[in-house]
Design a protein around this motif. Structure first.
Motif, short mmCIF file in Angstrom:
data_model
loop_
_atom_site.label_atom_id
_atom_site.label_comp_id
_atom_site.label_asym_id
_atom_site.label_seq_id
_atom_site.Cartn_x
_atom_site.Cartn_y
_atom_site.Cartn_z
N THR A 63 0.86 -1.18 0.00
CA THR A 63 0.00 0.00 0.00
C THR A 63 0.90 1.23 0.00
O THR A 63 1.67 1.44 0.93
CB THR A 63 -0.91 0.01 1.25
N THR A 64 0.82 2.02 -1.05
CA THR A 64 1.74 3.15 -1.19
C THR A 64 1.16 4.21 -2.12
O THR A 64 0.31 3.92 -2.96
CB THR A 64 3.10 2.67 -1.76
N LYS A 65 1.65 5.45 -1.95
CA LYS A 65 1.28 6.53 -2.86
C LYS A 65 2.26 6.62 -4.02
O LYS A 65 2.03 7.36 -4.97
CB LYS A 65 1.25 7.86 -2.10
N GLN A 66 3.35 5.87 -3.91
CA GLN A 66 4.34 5.87 -4.99
C GLN A 66 3.83 5.09 -6.20
O GLN A 66 2.96 4.23 -6.07
CB GLN A 66 5.65 5.26 -4.49
N GLU A 67 4.42 5.41 -7.34
CA GLU A 67 4.00 4.77 -8.59
C GLU A 67 4.53 3.33 -8.64
O GLU A 67 5.71 3.09 -8.43
CB GLU A 67 4.55 5.56 -9.78
N LEU A 68 3.63 2.39 -8.94
CA LEU A 68 4.01 0.99 -9.10
C LEU A 68 3.87 0.60 -10.57
O LEU A 68 3.17 1.26 -11.32
CB LEU A 68 3.11 0.09 -8.24
N PRO A 69 4.56 -0.47 -10.99
CA PRO A 69 4.43 -0.92 -12.38
C PRO A 69 2.97 -1.12 -12.77
O PRO A 69 2.17 -1.66 -12.00
CB PRO A 69 5.19 -2.26 -12.38
N GLU A 70 2.63 -0.69 -13.97
CA GLU A 70 1.24 -0.69 -14.45
C GLU A 70 0.59 -2.07 -14.35
O GLU A 70 -0.58 -2.19 -13.98
CB GLU A 70 1.22 -0.21 -15.91
N LYS A 71 1.35 -3.11 -14.67
CA LYS A 71 0.74 -4.44 -14.73
C LYS A 71 0.33 -4.98 -13.37
O LYS A 71 -0.40 -5.97 -13.28
CB LYS A 71 1.69 -5.43 -15.42
N TYR A 72 0.82 -4.35 -12.29
CA TYR A 72 0.47 -4.82 -10.95
C TYR A 72 -0.68 -4.04 -10.33
O TYR A 72 -1.12 -4.36 -9.22
CB TYR A 72 1.69 -4.74 -10.03
N LYS A 73 -1.16 -3.01 -11.01
CA LYS A 73 -2.24 -2.21 -10.47
C LYS A 73 -3.52 -3.04 -10.37
O LYS A 73 -3.83 -3.83 -11.26
CB LYS A 73 -2.47 -0.97 -11.33
N GLY A 74 -4.23 -2.86 -9.26
CA GLY A 74 -5.46 -3.62 -9.05
C GLY A 74 -5.28 -4.88 -8.23
O GLY A 74 -6.25 -5.51 -7.82
N LEU A 75 -4.02 -5.25 -7.99
CA LEU A 75 -3.77 -6.43 -7.15
C LEU A 75 -4.09 -6.09 -5.69
O LEU A 75 -4.07 -4.92 -5.29
CB LEU A 75 -2.30 -6.85 -7.27
N PRO A 76 -4.37 -7.10 -4.88
CA PRO A 76 -4.65 -6.85 -3.46
C PRO A 76 -3.49 -6.14 -2.77
O PRO A 76 -2.33 -6.46 -3.02
CB PRO A 76 -4.82 -8.27 -2.89
N GLU A 77 -3.81 -5.17 -1.93
CA GLU A 77 -2.79 -4.43 -1.19
C GLU A 77 -2.59 -5.09 0.18
O GLU A 77 -3.56 -5.48 0.83
CB GLU A 77 -3.19 -2.97 -1.03
N VAL A 78 -1.33 -5.16 0.61
CA VAL A 78 -1.02 -5.88 1.84
C VAL A 78 -0.52 -4.97 2.96
O VAL A 78 0.05 -5.43 3.95
CB VAL A 78 0.00 -7.01 1.58
#
Length: 296
Positions: A63-78
């Motif tokens: 869980t972060t406000k930083q940008e993550l790789p596009e393909k991982y968006k929508g995955l469950p946040e831990v």
């Protein structure tokens, strides 16, 4: 008698053949296990960036406000890196759970309740970061991809020092939070980066046995060492710290005696490129330091 001998030969041959088949079967199983696509949950942005380069199968992200790789968006946040939700992590049933080594002590006690294979990703220095990429590659059956990432970083290093001469530039790395200033040593991320591109950190001469990433210092010590460069890094409230840097340098005439000040070699490090711990933006950080010390 001949029949008995023949029977014995057939029996021995059968045992040898069975043994070979069993051995081959074991090797095949081991090979299959090493090629298995492992599922991963990551609780750190830095490791998530690397896992993207390794093309890992991610089930959960931090869980972060930083940008993550596009393909991982929508995955469950831990949860956040310092305090991940281990119940959510366990429910995703990953083969490997990746945590930031910096927060290992935060979860060690809670981790005993869960049977989770955990890899602690070390971002404390650039050297530790490189090693963690290699080890993460082994842990996730992505050794070839990890080796490629490390090789790319090594190429960036070579390019950054391509114009370096024989003389080592000396540098003081002033780390500030508000009005509290410290010197970054070689055991810090920033200090290790400077060392990587061939600069000599004056903090080493101030305390040769230093183990802490940051140490207190006096202006007299800086004046005595008189570094070629002064790098300033604002952390926390960046604008407030930058103002404190400027006030200190402007109001104290002693700073003006430093060669770095006279030669306009006092550099404020860009917080969008530099940090207190490593991530894949280290490529830009290494390139930037090379340009600061040796020119573009």
């Amino acid at each position: 008698m001949k029949l008995r001998k023949l029977g014995s030969i057939f029996l021995i041959s059968a045992l040898v053949l069975t043994g070979c088949q069993s051995s081959n079967s074991g090797k095949e199983e081991a090979a299959k296990e090493s090629e298995k696509e492992l599922s991963v949950v990551s609780a750190t942005v830095s490791a998530t960036q690397v896992l993207d380069k390794l093309d890992a199968n991610l089930l959960g992200i931090p869980t972060t406000k930083q940008e993550l790789p596009e393909k991982y968006k929508g995955l469950p946040e831990v949860g956040q890196a310092m305090n991940p939700d281990l119940e959510i992590v366990a429910s995703l049933e990953p083969d490997v759970f990746v945590m930031d080594n910096m927060f290992k002590e935060n979860v060690e006690e809670s981790m005993k309740e869960y049977d989770i294979n955990t890899f602690y990703f070390d971002t404390s220095t650039y050297s530790a970061f490189l090693n963690s990429i290699k080890e993460l590659g082994k842990e996730t059956n992505k050794e070839e991809q990890a080796a490629k990432v490390v090789e790319e970083l090594k190429d960036v290093e070579k390019e950054a020092v391509a114009k370096k001469g024989e003389k080592e530039p000396t540098v003081a790395i002033i780390f500030g939070g508000g009005e509290n200033f410290m010197l970054a040593t070689e055991t810090s991320y920033l200090g290790d980066l400077a060392k990587t591109v061939g600069a000599k950190n004056i903090a080493t001469d101030l305390d040769t046995k230093v183990e802490s990433p940051y140490i207190q210092f006096s202006l007299e010590q800086i004046l005595k060492q008189n570094p070629d460069y002064i790098l300033r890094f604002a952390h926390g409230n960046i604008e407030e710290t930058k103002k404190s840097f400027d006030d200190a340098f402007d109001k104290n005439p002693a700073y003006k005696e430093l060669d770095a000040v006279k030669n306009n070699k006092v550099v404020d490090l860009d917080p969008s490129i530099f940090n207190v711990s490593a991530n894949l933006q280290v490529k830009e950080a290494i390139t930037t330091l090379g340009e600061i010390f040796y020119g573009k």
